[in-house]
Each structure stands twice: as C-alpha cells, then as structure tokens.
Design an enzyme around this catalytic site. Sequence first.
Site: not given
Ligand SMILES: Cc1ncc(COP(=O)(O)O)c(C=O)c1O
Length: 413
Positions: A149, A234, A267
Amino acid sequence: MTEIVPEHHQPAAVWAQRYGNALMNTFGPPQRVLVRGEGAWVWDADGARYLDLLAGIAVNSLGHAHPTLVSAVSAQLGTLGHVSNFFATPTQVHLAERLLEVVTPGGAPAGSRVFLANSGTEAMEAAFKLARRHGEGARPRILALEGAFHGRTMGALALTHKAAYREPFEPLPGGVEHLPFGDLAALEAAMADDVAALVLEPLQGEAGVRALPPGYLAAARELTSRHGALLILDEVQTGMGRTGRWMAHHHDHVGGGVVPDAVVLAKGLAGGLPIGAVVALGEGPATLLRPGQHGSTFGGNPVASAAALATMHVIERDELLTAVTERGRQLREGITALAHPLVTDVRGEGLLLAVGLARPVAGEVARAALAAGYIVNPVAPDAIRLAPPFILSIGQVDALLTDLPAILGETSA
Ligand SMILES: Cc1ncc(COP(=O)(O)O)c(C=O)c1O
C-alpha cells in the site's frame, strides 16, 4: 452570528447525520464523532472516553494535545504561517537537516537532499517521479510487492497492489509490476537493467503488519545496486520512531545495515499535522528532479515543519524510542501470555503490532473493543492492528490486557 468553529455540544447522532449529508461517502459511516483528546485519550460527542490505540493510524506519536507540539505550532503560526516556495524558511531548512540526520544512522551520504510534501501519497508521488527520471526512459519498469500500500493518488496507486483500490481508476501510470511478497527468487528473476526502481515497505502495515523475511532487504539492496536500479523504502507508516528505531530498516534484523536510495516519510512525522517527505540519499538520487520538475504549494510549510521538529524533539527529549520498544514488548508479551484461543500470534515491531485471529472476526472484535472504550483497527478480516501513541503508559497497557479477554469473548463462536 455565523458559526466559525461549530459548537461541539450536539449529540453524536446529530453530527453523524450532518456528516452523511455534507461529506462524500468515501470512508463509510464514522464509528464515533470525536471532539477532544488529551494524551492517549479521546472523547466522543456524547462524552464517552476511549483509549486511542490507533493514533489516527500511526500518526499521533505524541498523543493528543501534547503541550510542546501545541506551543510549537501556535508559535510558528503566530510568527510566519505560510510562504510560497519562491522563498525559504529557517523551519523548513532545520527540518530537512534533521531528517538527513535521522534517516541514516551513520549520517546521510554526501549530496543527500530532502523534498517536503503534505502526505504519504504525495511523498510517494515524488518518489515515483524520481524513479521515472532515473534512467531517462531506458528504465521503464518499476517493481513493487503484492500486498503493498503506497497511497491513493495515481502514481502511488499504480504502486499499490489491491485490485479494489486500483481498478476503478485505470488506466494508471504504466510500468509497475507486483512481485510475490518476500519471494527472493521472484525478485532475482524480475530484476534487470531496465528496472528504474524497487519500492518496498520494510513492514507492510495495511496488509496486516507483515514483515519482509530476514535477509530480503539486504538481498534487494544487492540486486538493485548490481542492476543500477533505485531502492526506495516506503517508511510512511513504519518510520519516525514507530517501530522503536527512527526507521524500521535500522533494525538489524529488518534492514541488515542497508542504505536505500530514497526513504519516504509521512504519518507520524509531524505528530498529527499533514506532512510528507522524500529523503534522497546520495547525490545521484537527490539530483534526479531538476528545477521546475516537481513542486507543491504547501510542501515545506513552516507550521507543518515546526510540528515535525517539535515531534522529533520530544521523541528525543523524553526517550520515546525506548518507550516504544518497552510498551511494544509489554503489549506483545501480555497479549501472548493471555493464551486466548482466538489469538494466533502477535506480530510487528515496536508500537506497530497486529494481533492475529483464528477466525475472520476482526470487525466484531474492533466493535467490542470500542464499546469497552478502546480504539483498535481491524486491518484484515483476521487481524487487529495496534498503533498507539508513543506516550502510552504501562498502566494503560495493563488496562487493555485486563479487558481484552472479555472483548475477545464477545465474538460469535
Ligand atoms: C506505507 C504507506 N505508504 C503510503 C501511505 C499513504 O499515506 P497518506 O494516507 O498520508 O496519503 C500509507 C497510508 O496508510 C502507508 O501506510
């Protein structure tokens, strides 16, 4: 007089109805209407109190209304709230310098640079653009993993695996391939000189808190280096202390000492204010985007930057990385010791944990927990995610451990 900030003093049912009439239905009906928070507690519009074991999905690292965060944000907003990116601010510069310090334990390689954005998906979007620029067209492929994700905007969505999120929005940017999770042989077979980047989460949060097998990340680094591809981590959910180290890949058993080409953060970075960052390590990755090739009105906003600096300051001052490790251990050992027949395992790292369930009743468990005064998240049909604030106390964990058997016992047989 016109309402500027609406009065809280309406029953939750009224708010829920107004929510349904005013907001797009992208999230389903809200579980509660929350009006106030303090530390690890939040209160709903009817006055009920909950222990927040989700922290806005791994965001509110310092809990709610932390005095240092409140005063840093207020002071910055009262001094300089926003400028365009035609100008710099000391706050933004400090933040970029601090991020370069914490992202690589031995110090960032020469030439490393930061791009500041406003959310995880936007930071991933910037990372996607780095990948596209790398190889200048001669590297059309980007590798990601099944279960990944990475966000909801089109580039980040192309990297995200779940069909239900992707399919309604196709065509997505092309060239992304999803490889079986944790399968090194599949990675070796896919890796070649036409790959621009491999994008990985050290632990897949949304897939149910799933760690890459030991050695995978180190092998991924070796393969990407051999083929000249970028390794992009990520750490949106796992970074900024969530696992007990500044970055999840800093744990030897996770990262094995790898230095990626870019680390993506969001986050918990600013403790609750919207922010995202791409930390590009080394001059090559850090110079892929040239002037005019990317931008953001709010990226580097001084208030969000001040919030991030204050959050990092409190994490260091109050030794919260140690607290994360200790409370994580207390939760993991305490839940395991309950030996409840519904619990199969407790997995994850630090304060990013999932309680595996023997049956697909996570939704029921989360509802029972909420009724008992605990906010948790059914991240998968058979897993409950816990991502509490770093300031969670020993006594608060003990309270959960006392109440958990009854909560688990409320599910249908
Ligand atoms: C690993 C990861 N990358 C990207 C995102 C996307 O972040 P945002 O919700 O701030 O756009 C999330 C959100 O849950 C995430 O867990």
